[in-house]
Write a protein that holds these residues in place. Structure first.
Motif, mmCIF file in Angstrom:
data_model
loop_
_atom_site.group_PDB
_atom_site.id
_atom_site.type_symbol
_atom_site.label_atom_id
_atom_site.label_comp_id
_atom_site.label_asym_id
_atom_site.label_seq_id
_atom_site.Cartn_x
_atom_site.Cartn_y
_atom_site.Cartn_z
ATOM 1 N N MET A 1 0.701 -1.129 0.096
ATOM 2 C CA MET A 1 -0.031 0.020 0.149
ATOM 3 C C MET A 1 0.884 1.286 -0.036
ATOM 4 S SD MET A 1 -3.352 0.576 -0.195
ATOM 5 C CE MET A 1 -4.154 2.149 -0.227
ATOM 6 N N ASP A 2 2.108 1.213 0.402
ATOM 7 C CA ASP A 2 3.020 2.137 0.454
ATOM 8 C C ASP A 2 3.303 2.836 -0.629
ATOM 9 O OD1 ASP A 2 4.504 4.137 1.942
ATOM 10 O OD2 ASP A 2 5.736 2.847 2.782
ATOM 11 N N LEU B 1 2.734 3.217 -4.917
ATOM 12 C CA LEU B 1 1.564 3.452 -5.988
ATOM 13 C C LEU B 1 1.735 2.140 -6.802
ATOM 14 C CD1 LEU B 1 1.431 7.151 -6.545
ATOM 15 C CD2 LEU B 1 -0.075 5.674 -5.077
ATOM 16 N N ASP C 1 -5.643 1.768 -10.044
ATOM 17 C CA ASP C 1 -6.420 2.552 -9.219
ATOM 18 C C ASP C 1 -5.586 3.935 -8.372
ATOM 19 O OD1 ASP C 1 -8.841 1.559 -9.981
ATOM 20 O OD2 ASP C 1 -8.901 0.174 -8.266
ATOM 21 N N ASP C 2 -4.534 3.178 -7.688
ATOM 22 C CA ASP C 2 -3.601 4.123 -7.159
ATOM 23 C C ASP C 2 -3.354 5.278 -7.665
ATOM 24 O OD1 ASP C 2 -3.972 3.252 -4.437
ATOM 25 O OD2 ASP C 2 -2.511 1.964 -4.375
ATOM 26 N N LEU D 1 -5.979 7.652 -8.860
ATOM 27 C CA LEU D 1 -6.383 8.504 -7.663
ATOM 28 C C LEU D 1 -5.188 9.681 -7.603
ATOM 29 C CD1 LEU D 1 -7.939 6.364 -5.031
ATOM 30 C CD2 LEU D 1 -8.781 8.133 -6.061
ATOM 31 N N LYS D 2 -3.799 9.195 -7.836
ATOM 32 C CA LYS D 2 -2.855 10.083 -7.579
ATOM 33 C C LYS D 2 -2.887 11.244 -8.507
ATOM 34 C CE LYS D 2 1.942 10.886 -7.424
ATOM 35 N NZ LYS D 2 3.319 10.491 -8.097
ATOM 36 N N PHE E 1 -5.610 13.563 -7.682
ATOM 37 C CA PHE E 1 -5.442 14.747 -6.777
ATOM 38 C C PHE E 1 -4.349 15.649 -7.422
ATOM 39 C CE2 PHE E 1 -7.306 11.665 -3.645
ATOM 40 C CZ PHE E 1 -7.765 12.639 -2.828
ATOM 41 N N GLN E 2 -3.205 15.212 -7.949
ATOM 42 C CA GLN E 2 -2.261 16.130 -8.382
ATOM 43 C C GLN E 2 -2.743 16.960 -9.442
ATOM 44 O OE1 GLN E 2 0.660 16.326 -7.086
ATOM 45 N NE2 GLN E 2 -0.076 14.591 -5.678
ATOM 46 N N MET F 1 -14.752 13.550 -1.577
ATOM 47 C CA MET F 1 -14.142 13.660 -0.478
ATOM 48 C C MET F 1 -15.024 14.245 0.728
ATOM 49 S SD MET F 1 -10.704 13.024 -0.737
ATOM 50 C CE MET F 1 -9.896 13.937 0.379
ATOM 51 N N VAL G 1 -5.937 9.879 2.881
ATOM 52 C CA VAL G 1 -6.198 9.710 1.531
ATOM 53 C C VAL G 1 -5.613 10.933 0.996
ATOM 54 C CG1 VAL G 1 -7.715 10.094 -0.644
ATOM 55 C CG2 VAL G 1 -8.217 8.340 1.324
ATOM 56 N N THR G 2 -5.772 11.979 1.419
ATOM 57 C CA THR G 2 -4.928 13.611 1.110
ATOM 58 C C THR G 2 -3.585 13.398 1.189
ATOM 59 O OG1 THR G 2 -7.188 14.655 1.621
ATOM 60 C CG2 THR G 2 -5.181 15.793 1.290
ATOM 61 N N PHE H 1 -1.769 10.839 1.405
ATOM 62 C CA PHE H 1 -1.187 9.721 0.698
ATOM 63 C C PHE H 1 -0.933 10.087 -0.976
ATOM 64 C CE2 PHE H 1 -0.837 5.704 -1.582
ATOM 65 C CZ PHE H 1 0.249 5.168 -0.931
ATOM 66 N N TYR H 2 -1.914 10.706 -1.455
ATOM 67 C CA TYR H 2 -2.160 11.073 -2.878
ATOM 68 C C TYR H 2 -1.868 12.253 -3.240
ATOM 69 C CZ TYR H 2 -4.359 6.371 -3.232
ATOM 70 O OH TYR H 2 -4.826 5.057 -3.227
ATOM 71 N N GLU I 1 1.594 13.270 -1.173
ATOM 72 C CA GLU I 1 2.672 11.817 -1.583
ATOM 73 C C GLU I 1 3.483 11.417 -0.293
ATOM 74 O OE1 GLU I 1 4.166 12.123 -5.678
ATOM 75 O OE2 GLU I 1 3.888 14.200 -5.568
ATOM 76 N N SER J 1 4.494 8.887 2.795
ATOM 77 C CA SER J 1 4.509 7.470 2.997
ATOM 78 C C SER J 1 3.575 6.817 4.295
ATOM 79 C CB SER J 1 6.149 6.908 3.455
ATOM 80 O OG SER J 1 6.429 7.518 4.581
ATOM 81 N N VAL J 2 3.450 5.759 4.400
ATOM 82 C CA VAL J 2 2.629 5.326 5.437
ATOM 83 C C VAL J 2 3.242 5.836 7.164
ATOM 84 C CG1 VAL J 2 1.738 3.362 6.686
ATOM 85 C CG2 VAL J 2 1.472 3.569 4.314
ATOM 86 N N LEU K 1 -6.136 3.602 5.018
ATOM 87 C CA LEU K 1 -5.748 3.871 3.792
ATOM 88 C C LEU K 1 -6.669 2.874 2.772
ATOM 89 C CD1 LEU K 1 -4.265 6.012 2.204
ATOM 90 C CD2 LEU K 1 -2.420 4.825 2.454
ATOM 91 N N HIS K 2 -6.489 1.828 3.265
ATOM 92 C CA HIS K 2 -7.061 0.773 2.383
ATOM 93 C C HIS K 2 -8.571 1.071 2.059
ATOM 94 C CE1 HIS K 2 -7.418 -2.759 0.084
ATOM 95 N NE2 HIS K 2 -8.363 -3.346 0.702
ATOM 96 N N ARG L 1 -9.476 4.311 0.500
ATOM 97 C CA ARG L 1 -9.360 4.371 -1.292
ATOM 98 C C ARG L 1 -10.380 3.682 -1.859
ATOM 99 N NH1 ARG L 1 -7.229 0.174 -3.028
ATOM 100 N NH2 ARG L 1 -6.375 -0.194 -4.778
ATOM 101 N N LEU M 1 -13.593 5.869 -1.483
ATOM 102 C CA LEU M 1 -13.674 6.964 -2.471
ATOM 103 C C LEU M 1 -13.920 6.550 -4.004
ATOM 104 C CD1 LEU M 1 -12.761 10.074 -2.598
ATOM 105 C CD2 LEU M 1 -10.571 9.469 -3.030
ATOM 106 N N LEU M 2 -13.014 5.680 -4.265
ATOM 107 C CA LEU M 2 -13.378 4.896 -5.504
ATOM 108 C C LEU M 2 -14.742 4.621 -5.902
ATOM 109 C CD1 LEU M 2 -10.167 2.484 -5.911
ATOM 110 C CD2 LEU M 2 -10.908 4.744 -7.365
#
Lengths: 139, 187
Positions: A1-2, A4, A8-9, A12-13, A16-17, B127, B138-139, B141-142, B145, B147-148, B166-167, B170, B173-174
């Motif tokens: 998960m850490d 991408l 989907d990841d 989503l990224k 957001f970006q 959101m 989520v914010t 992470f994506y 950027e 890390s956990v 997070l899982h 995600r 949200l999808l």
């Protein structure tokens, strides 16, 4: 998960970006202004601490009252301010002149000397506390 | 330590060259502002919180020991400030000035069908249906950027909790985005 790893990841990224909004214009200037305004409060402080000034002034006032009580034969004058001005301007000035010119005035009582010293010290402390300051940390 | 590295700048600021702090603000204000905006969903509040975050960070700079990245430490302050404001304020409403929306990252392929301003609105609406903790992870992470591990440092949650949250967020949200009709890229 850490990381991408999947689609989907990554999507989503991207979402957001791409939806990043610009921060408000002038934010940096506004923050710096707030920091500077804050620091001004602490930037300067008087060399002579207020408690020293007030103690000195209080002591001076107490001695002056005592002096006038003594001069009036043990009782308060109704017009101490007038007495004080009279004392400073005439006797005090005469003593001060005698001090700097070297002409001795034997009739001058010892209390006058002490009072004048306190008066001068208080005057200097007032000048320093009002007129001088030192820089301290901005935070 | 590079001349414009965070550590170098912080060292200079600590030694008295406090105007260098403007460089750090310029470097991180977009990331902090966008993170806060996603959490509080109100532009005015987000501006205020972003400012407060940088002022607080400046005042606490002596306490920054360099155990985490400066950006992580900054986001932690932003996170705590946002939560405090949210606890005090009334329910938030969406106030996005679409004219001010602007893309800063030109990824042209993935979401080509959507206009930028619409994109932000859709994402913001989706959101809005997440809980605060879900939005936060989520914010971070994506968008930021992180890390956990960094998310754990910012939120104060355990790393395993962050992974689970997070899982779940995600997936949620999808699912929301799909229901909103944004299917061409979620499938």
């Amino acid at each position: 998960m850490d990381k991408l790893g999947n689609n989907d990841d990554r999507l989503l990224k991207d979402l957001f970006q791409q939806s990043l909004t610009t921060s408000p214009p002038g934010l940096s200037e506004e923050v710096m202004k707030r920091i500077e305004e804050n620091s001004k409060v602490f930037r300067y402080e008087p060399i002579i601490k207020p408690w020293i000034w007030w103690s000195t002034s209080g002591l001076f006032a107490a001695i002056m009252v005592y002096l006038f009580v003594q001069l009036e034969g043990g009782s308060f004058s109704l017009f101490p301010a007038y007495e004080m001005i009279d004392f400073v301007v005439t006797d005090g000035a005469a003593w001060f002149l005698s001090l700097i010119t070297g002409i001795r005035l034997p009739e001058l009582p010892g209390l006058y000397v002490i009072t004048m010293i306190i008066f001068i010290v208080s005057g200097f402390s007032l000048m320093f506390s009002l007129g001088r300051s030192q820089k301290v940390s901005f935070r | 330590m590079g001349i414009h590295s965070d550590d170098h700048l912080i060292e200079k600021i600590r030694k008295g060259s406090w105007r260098n702090y403007a460089v750090l603000i310029d470097k991180y204000n977009t990331r902090v502002f966008n993170y806060v905006l996603f959490i509080v969903r109100n532009r005015e509040d987000a501006e205020e919180i972003t400012q407060d975050t940088f002022v607080k960070a400046f005042r606490s700079l002596e306490q920054f020991k360099g155990e985490s990245k400066f950006s992580t430490w900054l986001l932690r302050i932003a996170h705590n400030t946002s939560l405090t404001v949210m606890r005090k304020s009334r329910p938030v409403k969406v106030e996005l000035a679409e004219s001010e929306l602007k893309s800063l990252n030109g990824n042209e392929q993935v979401i080509a069908g959507l206009e930028q301003s619409h994109l932000r609105s859709v994402l913001d609406e989706a959101m809005g249906k997440l809980k605060t903790a879900e939005k936060t992870v989520v914010t971070l992470f994506y968008l930021n950027e992180c890390s956990v591990q960094e998310i754990a440092q910012i939120t104060g949650l355990g790393a395993s909790n962050v992974k689970v949250l997070l899982h779940r967020s995600r997936k949620k949200l999808l699912s929301i985005l799909q229901k909103m009709g944004i299917e061409e890229w979620t499938n």
